[in-house]
Design a protein around this motif. Structure first.
Motif, mmCIF file in Angstrom:
data_model
loop_
_atom_site.group_PDB
_atom_site.id
_atom_site.type_symbol
_atom_site.label_atom_id
_atom_site.label_comp_id
_atom_site.label_asym_id
_atom_site.label_seq_id
_atom_site.Cartn_x
_atom_site.Cartn_y
_atom_site.Cartn_z
ATOM 1 N N TYR A 404 0.837 -1.200 0.000
ATOM 2 C CA TYR A 404 0.000 0.000 0.000
ATOM 3 C C TYR A 404 0.877 1.257 0.000
ATOM 4 C CZ TYR A 404 -4.269 -2.659 0.902
ATOM 5 O OH TYR A 404 -5.344 -3.498 0.790
ATOM 6 N N PRO A 405 0.289 2.408 -0.286
ATOM 7 C CA PRO A 405 1.055 3.653 -0.234
ATOM 8 C C PRO A 405 1.787 3.798 1.101
ATOM 9 C CG PRO A 405 -1.068 4.073 -1.240
ATOM 10 C CD PRO A 405 -1.100 2.649 -0.757
ATOM 11 N N SER A 417 -0.956 0.578 -6.193
ATOM 12 C CA SER A 417 -1.167 1.706 -7.108
ATOM 13 C C SER A 417 -0.374 1.559 -8.398
ATOM 14 C CB SER A 417 -0.745 3.003 -6.418
ATOM 15 O OG SER A 417 0.646 2.949 -6.088
ATOM 16 N N GLY A 427 0.479 6.635 -3.656
ATOM 17 C CA GLY A 427 -0.936 6.505 -3.970
ATOM 18 C C GLY A 427 -1.484 7.791 -4.547
ATOM 19 N N GLN A 439 -6.584 3.605 -1.605
ATOM 20 C CA GLN A 439 -5.887 4.169 -2.759
ATOM 21 C C GLN A 439 -5.134 5.453 -2.412
ATOM 22 O OE1 GLN A 439 -9.316 4.674 -5.257
ATOM 23 N NE2 GLN A 439 -9.047 2.686 -6.269
ATOM 24 N N GLN A 605 -0.213 4.006 5.931
ATOM 25 C CA GLN A 605 -1.464 4.293 5.238
ATOM 26 C C GLN A 605 -2.627 3.983 6.183
ATOM 27 O OE1 GLN A 605 -4.197 2.770 3.629
ATOM 28 N NE2 GLN A 605 -4.623 4.415 2.173
#
Length: 701
Positions: A404-405, A417, A427, A439, A605
């Motif tokens: 994830y970001p 992403s 993201g 996101q 995140q």
């Protein structure tokens, strides 16, 4: 069941087929069931074509032997056991438990919501309602209550099996021969307007007026039911799977199997542990394990089978037992007790790349680690099932899920992403369009503004407007107060003792209270923050029911944790520790530091604040030992699963814990003295639970 109906002089007689093993020395393989002279001829599968008789479909095409039953994955609901996300209907598994949405969070159906809540018509999760509050279905009521509504009008929540004879019941279910309601204390009712609505009156249950149950019959008129008020009805005469083709009278609600079943339903619905269950699963197997002991669950299923289809299980021969009714005839307490886990015997031979087999005789999953140097080095333990056909084989390791970001990466494909910059996943930036918070970049969440979903800064502490924890800064969660105000972002573990709060956990776990603990009385879902409890018994003592997992705090308030099946060679279960126990104290030290009001957690995140990756980010930026923090986390949240693991369990199931050098080694405590439950069970259809009071004459439908 298949039957031939023949007209005779002045009566309607039933002729049933005989179900029996074939005779004559010939071999039917691969056929295991066929029709011969209007009877069913059977042969147990034991040849090269397979050991399981597939009785799906119609026998007109013959039943054939296959290798095993088809794999069916029954997804778990919030609050139930899981191993991976895909086990859960919500697709979120944390610490071996499926996670649902909390109060105030959005939902599409009840399945989205956590234990103690339901999905409203406004599509948000709300607390289940209490007695005498308006409802339209059972799932809106607390788990020990049903909704006394009709087909056309709402009702109010009332406790199950609480309405006396003569009381009006909104949903009287027409069972063709008699009415049934699990709100009536008799379990029986009579419709006031048959064919028009469901309104009825609670009545005495009918019973077969013979000394011997079940009764052989040839026509419906022989199946008379009477009750204590002098009423009588004609029941149904049904074909079963009798080796001589006999038919039997169906069970009335006052007959032995229904009586036993009703008493167990009453035990179940009056046990406080029913609040551990998801609203839609209050009558499912997992919930029964929260309130009944294994021998009671065995009796429950036997009684349920007989009450539903008396004729099917009468006078079965060996082939019928093995092919059609093997589940009924193989019921035992072990079926409903914890399974054992361990390395297989050195003498056991393994076929191909098999990594898990189940031994029905010893109730154990035999484990065989996959070759780490092989291409097929991964074992999908989550698909193992407790039957002899459920072997699991080694496969290629699944692809790691994308990061994830804010999490590390080496190339774009590592990121959800698909954007990797300087070793970190990126993201959607502030103001960019989004469909979910996952996101958005670190520090942002996805929100609808001016009819557009965009990534915006997380909501600060003491600010309103959140609908989930992920809307708030990482050190805070979305708190919905008992007063019904909108969600407000509140620091985790910040509320003082005595603060009113929603509290729907028997163990008292609450992430907003300073102590991590709240207390509520009885079935109430509202309580106050309080001191953490300490277990009454030493940790590591095997348990069989939740009632053995008790604790108290400094205010002498009672708490109860869960008795959880472990991964050990003896099939033992153990109590989950409380936050006042040593594993809980270590966990609280870790989690309060991790969720400190400022610090590295803000580098994670928002939807990943409780992930292992976030723990690693925290450790990297504080120069602390990730292993120590993570082990403290696992030793509390997974305590029952870690006790008495053998090497195969350590290598295949709890590898996250045991692969890290650590000083924490949970130890089992010697078993307590055996207690004779004094239970007698007879497969003939007459079942007795020792110690039960006079059995209520009812059945849940």
């Amino acid at each position: 069941m298949w039957s031939l109906v023949l007209l005779s002089i002045g009566t309607l007689a039933i002729t049933c087929p005989m179900y029996s093993c074939h005779e004559g020395g010939f071999d039917l393989t691969p056929v295991c069931g066929t029709v011969a002279s209007d009877n069913i001829v059977l042969q147990i599968c034991d040849g090269p074509s397979g050991s399981y008789c597939d009785v799906s479909g119609t026998i007109t095409n013959n039943y054939t032997c296959v290798s095993g039953p088809p794999y069916v994955q029954n997804q778990a609901y919030p609050g139930e056991f899981c191993m991976v996300n895909s086990d859960c209907i919500t697709n979120l598994c944390q610490s071996n438990k499926c996670i649902g949405q909390n109060v105030g969070y959005s939902c599409v159906s009840n399945a989205d919501c956590t234990v103690g809540t339901y999905c409203t018509s406004g599509f948000y999760c709300a607390l289940q309602v209490v007695s005498n509050v308006q409802c339209t279905n059972d799932y809106q009521c607390m788990n020990n209550m049903g909704c006394n509504n009709t087909l056309f009008s709402p009702g109010t929540c009332v406790p199950y099996y609480s309405l006396p004879i003569g009381a009006v019941v909104g949903n009287c279910v027409d069972m063709l021969t008699e009415g049934a309601s699990n709100l009536c204390n008799s379990g029986a009712c009579s419709l006031l307007n048959p064919g028009f609505d469901s309104l009825g009156i609670c009545t005495e249950a009918f019973v077969t007026p013979t000394k011997v149950y079940p009764r052989i019959c040839t026509e419906d008129s022989q199946c008379i039911g009477i009750n204590s008020t002098g009423g009588s009805i004609i029941g149904a005469c049904s074909c079963g799977m009798d080796m001589y083709g006999h038919a039997y009278c169906d069970s009335f609600l006052g007959d032995p199997p229904a009586q036993t079943l009703t008493q167990l339903w009453i035990n179940h619905t009056t046990n406080p542990n029913i609040k551990n269950c998801h609203t839609q699963r209050r009558f499912d197997h997992f919930c029964l394990t929260q309130t009944l002991e294994p021998y009671q669950i065995q009796t429950f299923y036997e009684s349920s089978d007989l009450a539903t289809d008396t004729a099917r299980y009468q006078n079965n021969d060996d082939c019928t037992k093995a092919i059609f009714n093997h589940q009924y005839w193989n019921y035992s307490p072990a079926n409903f007790a914890c399974k054992a886990y361990g390395c297989a015997s050195p003498t056991q031979s393994w076929t191909g790349n098999t990594c898990v087999t189940f031994n029905e005789g010893s109730n154990i999953y035999n484990l065989n680690p996959c070759d780490s140097l092989s291409e097929t080095n991964y074992c999908h333990l989550e698909i193992a099932q407790a039957n002899k056909w459920s072997n699991v084989t080694c496969t290629v390791s699944p692809i790691d899920p994308p990061n994830y970001p804010g999490e590390s990466c080496t190339n774009n494909t590592d990121c959800i992403s698909n954007i990797c910059v300087s070793g970190v996943c990126k993201g959607t930036a502030q103001g960019g369009s989004c469909t979910s918070s996952s996101q958005c970049n670190v520090g942002l969440y996805c929100i609808s503004q001016n009819y557009m979903f965009t990534c915006q800064p997380l909501i600060g502490v003491n600010e309103y407007g959140c609908t989930s924890d992920y809307d708030c800064i990482n050190t805070a969660g979305c708190l919905f107060n008992v007063t019904g105000e909108p969600g407000i972002c509140t620091y985790y573990y910040s509320l003082a003792i005595g603060t009113p709060i929603i509290c729907n956990s028997a163990s008292g776990l609450n992430e907003f209270c300073q102590t991590g603990t709240c207390y509520s009385t009885g079935y109430s879902q509202y309580g106050n923050c309080t001191e953490a409890p300490v277990s009454k018994n030493p940790l590591g003592v095997p348990c069989t029911t939740n009632s053995q997992c008790t604790g108290t705090n400094s205010y002498n308030l009672p708490f109860q944790s869960t008795c959880t099946c472990g991964y050990n060679p003896n099939g033992n279960s153990y109590c989950q520790p409380f936050l006042g126990d040593p594993p809980g104290i270590a966990f609280m030290t870790f989690i309060k530091t991790f969720l400190g009001k400022s610090g590295p957690i803000n580098l994670c995140q928002t939807t990943r604040r409780y992930s292992k990756d976030c723990y690693q980010i925290y450790a990297n930026h504080t120069n602390t030992m990730f292993n120590v923090w993570y082990l403290d986390f696992l030793n509390f949240t997974s305590f029952p699963y870690l006790i008495d693991n053998d090497q195969c369990v350590k290598d295949m199931i709890n590898v996250d814990f045991w692969s890290i050098p650590n000083p924490i080694h949970p130890k089992p405590v010697p078993l307590p003295p055996f207690i004779n439950e004094n239970i007698t069970v007879h497969h003939s259809g007459s079942m007795m639970l020792a110690g039960l009071a006079t059995l209520a004459l009812a059945i849940f439908s």
